[in-house]
Design a protein around this motif. Structure first.
Motif, PDB file in Angstrom:
ATOM      1  N   PHE A  57       0.834  -1.202   0.000  1.00  0.00           N
ATOM      2  CA  PHE A  57       0.000   0.000   0.000  1.00  0.00           C
ATOM      3  C   PHE A  57       0.873   1.258   0.000  1.00  0.00           C
ATOM      4  CE2 PHE A  57      -2.900   3.157   1.915  1.00  0.00           C
ATOM      5  CZ  PHE A  57      -3.935   3.072   1.001  1.00  0.00           C
ATOM      6  N   GLU A  59       3.790   1.546  -1.357  1.00  0.00           N
ATOM      7  CA  GLU A  59       4.283   1.698  -2.729  1.00  0.00           C
ATOM      8  C   GLU A  59       3.238   2.395  -3.598  1.00  0.00           C
ATOM      9  OE1 GLU A  59       5.761  -1.969  -4.393  1.00  0.00           O
ATOM     10  OE2 GLU A  59       6.993  -2.347  -2.614  1.00  0.00           O
ATOM     11  N   LYS A  60       1.969   2.063  -3.385  1.00  0.00           N
ATOM     12  CA  LYS A  60       0.886   2.700  -4.136  1.00  0.00           C
ATOM     13  C   LYS A  60       0.822   4.190  -3.805  1.00  0.00           C
ATOM     14  CE  LYS A  60      -2.262   1.611  -6.790  1.00  0.00           C
ATOM     15  NZ  LYS A  60      -2.079   1.727  -8.245  1.00  0.00           N
ATOM     16  N   ASP A  63       3.604   5.977  -5.518  1.00  0.00           N
ATOM     17  CA  ASP A  63       3.262   6.124  -6.928  1.00  0.00           C
ATOM     18  C   ASP A  63       2.283   7.294  -7.124  1.00  0.00           C
ATOM     19  OD1 ASP A  63       3.230   5.269  -9.739  1.00  0.00           O
ATOM     20  OD2 ASP A  63       1.174   4.625  -9.304  1.00  0.00           O
ATOM     21  N   TRP A  64       1.310   7.407  -6.215  1.00  0.00           N
ATOM     22  CA  TRP A  64       0.354   8.520  -6.296  1.00  0.00           C
ATOM     23  C   TRP A  64       1.053   9.865  -6.141  1.00  0.00           C
ATOM     24  CZ3 TRP A  64      -3.823   6.134  -2.565  1.00  0.00           C
ATOM     25  CH2 TRP A  64      -4.584   5.198  -3.276  1.00  0.00           C
ATOM     26  N   GLU A  73      -9.670   7.308  -9.254  1.00  0.00           N
ATOM     27  CA  GLU A  73      -8.640   6.270  -9.197  1.00  0.00           C
ATOM     28  C   GLU A  73      -8.303   5.906  -7.746  1.00  0.00           C
ATOM     29  OE1 GLU A  73      -6.100   7.088 -13.265  1.00  0.00           O
ATOM     30  OE2 GLU A  73      -5.808   8.451 -11.576  1.00  0.00           O
ATOM     31  N   THR A  77      -9.082   2.224  -5.917  1.00  0.00           N
ATOM     32  CA  THR A  77      -8.058   1.455  -5.212  1.00  0.00           C
ATOM     33  C   THR A  77      -8.503   1.149  -3.784  1.00  0.00           C
ATOM     34  OG1 THR A  77      -6.288   2.413  -6.541  1.00  0.00           O
ATOM     35  CG2 THR A  77      -5.660   1.450  -4.420  1.00  0.00           C
TER      36      THR A  77
END
Length: 92
Positions: A57, A59-60, A63-64, A73, A77
Protein backbone atom coordinates in the motif's frame (compact mmCIF):
# COMPACT_ATOMS: atom_id res chain seq x y z
CA UNK A 1 -0.87 8.73 13.43
CA UNK A 2 -1.30 10.77 10.26
CA UNK A 3 -4.50 11.28 8.25
CA UNK A 4 -3.66 10.68 4.59
CA UNK A 5 -7.07 10.77 2.95
CA UNK A 6 -10.62 11.70 3.88
CA UNK A 7 -13.59 11.65 1.52
CA UNK A 8 -17.30 10.93 1.72
CA UNK A 9 -16.53 7.22 1.28
CA UNK A 10 -13.13 6.54 2.86
CA UNK A 11 -10.61 7.56 5.49
CA UNK A 12 -6.98 6.42 5.36
CA UNK A 13 -4.71 6.82 8.38
CA UNK A 14 -1.00 5.98 8.54
CA UNK A 15 -0.15 4.48 11.92
CA UNK A 16 3.49 4.83 12.89
CA UNK A 17 5.41 3.15 15.74
CA UNK A 18 5.53 4.98 19.04
CA UNK A 19 8.83 6.60 19.96
CA UNK A 20 9.95 4.61 23.03
CA UNK A 21 11.88 7.54 24.47
CA UNK A 22 8.81 9.76 24.82
CA UNK A 23 6.53 7.22 26.52
CA UNK A 24 6.47 6.18 30.16
CA UNK A 25 6.98 2.45 30.81
CA UNK A 26 3.41 2.02 32.06
CA UNK A 27 1.86 3.11 28.74
CA UNK A 28 1.18 -0.47 27.71
CA UNK A 29 1.59 -2.20 24.35
CA UNK A 30 3.17 -0.14 21.63
CA UNK A 31 2.88 -0.32 17.87
CA UNK A 32 5.87 -2.32 16.64
CA UNK A 33 5.72 -1.32 12.97
CA UNK A 34 3.85 1.01 10.70
CA UNK A 35 0.54 0.21 9.07
CA UNK A 36 -2.49 1.75 7.40
CA UNK A 37 -6.07 1.81 8.57
CA UNK A 38 -8.65 2.11 5.79
CA UNK A 39 -12.17 2.93 6.92
CA UNK A 40 -15.04 2.35 4.52
CA UNK A 41 -17.60 4.93 5.67
CA UNK A 42 -20.28 3.36 3.48
CA UNK A 43 -20.22 0.03 5.30
CA UNK A 44 -18.94 1.25 8.67
CA UNK A 45 -16.06 -1.25 8.55
CA UNK A 46 -12.30 -0.94 8.64
CA UNK A 47 -9.24 -2.93 7.66
CA UNK A 48 -5.74 -2.56 9.09
CA UNK A 49 -2.86 -3.26 6.73
CA UNK A 50 0.51 -4.12 8.20
CA UNK A 51 3.54 -6.13 7.15
CA UNK A 52 3.72 -6.90 3.44
CA UNK A 53 0.20 -5.49 2.89
CA UNK A 54 1.35 -2.15 4.34
CA UNK A 55 4.48 -2.19 2.20
CA UNK A 56 2.42 -2.77 -0.98
CA UNK A 57 0.00 0.00 0.00
CA UNK A 58 2.88 2.38 0.75
CA UNK A 59 4.28 1.70 -2.73
CA UNK A 60 0.89 2.70 -4.14
CA UNK A 61 0.97 5.93 -2.12
CA UNK A 62 4.48 6.72 -3.37
CA UNK A 63 3.26 6.12 -6.93
CA UNK A 64 0.35 8.52 -6.30
CA UNK A 65 2.82 11.17 -5.13
CA UNK A 66 4.73 10.87 -8.41
CA UNK A 67 1.71 10.56 -10.71
CA UNK A 68 -1.18 12.46 -9.18
CA UNK A 69 -4.26 10.22 -9.53
CA UNK A 70 -7.83 11.35 -9.92
CA UNK A 71 -10.14 10.99 -6.95
CA UNK A 72 -11.91 8.22 -8.86
CA UNK A 73 -8.64 6.27 -9.20
CA UNK A 74 -7.92 6.66 -5.47
CA UNK A 75 -11.47 5.62 -4.55
CA UNK A 76 -11.29 2.58 -6.86
CA UNK A 77 -8.06 1.45 -5.21
CA UNK A 78 -9.47 1.95 -1.72
CA UNK A 79 -12.62 0.12 -2.73
CA UNK A 80 -10.51 -2.91 -3.66
CA UNK A 81 -9.13 -2.96 -0.10
CA UNK A 82 -12.58 -2.37 1.39
CA UNK A 83 -13.49 -5.93 0.44
CA UNK A 84 -11.04 -7.04 3.15
CA UNK A 85 -12.77 -4.94 5.82
CA UNK A 86 -14.43 -7.14 8.41
CA UNK A 87 -14.09 -5.09 11.58
CA UNK A 88 -16.94 -2.73 12.44
CA UNK A 89 -15.85 0.80 13.28
CA UNK A 90 -16.70 1.44 16.91
CA UNK A 91 -14.93 4.72 17.67
CA UNK A 92 -13.73 7.14 14.98
Amino acid sequence: MQMLYDSESFVVVHMVPDDDEDLPESTGPQLARHGFEIVDKRSGKEVYLDGSWAEMFQEKILDWQKNTPTQEEVEDTLDSYAGLAQNPVIVH
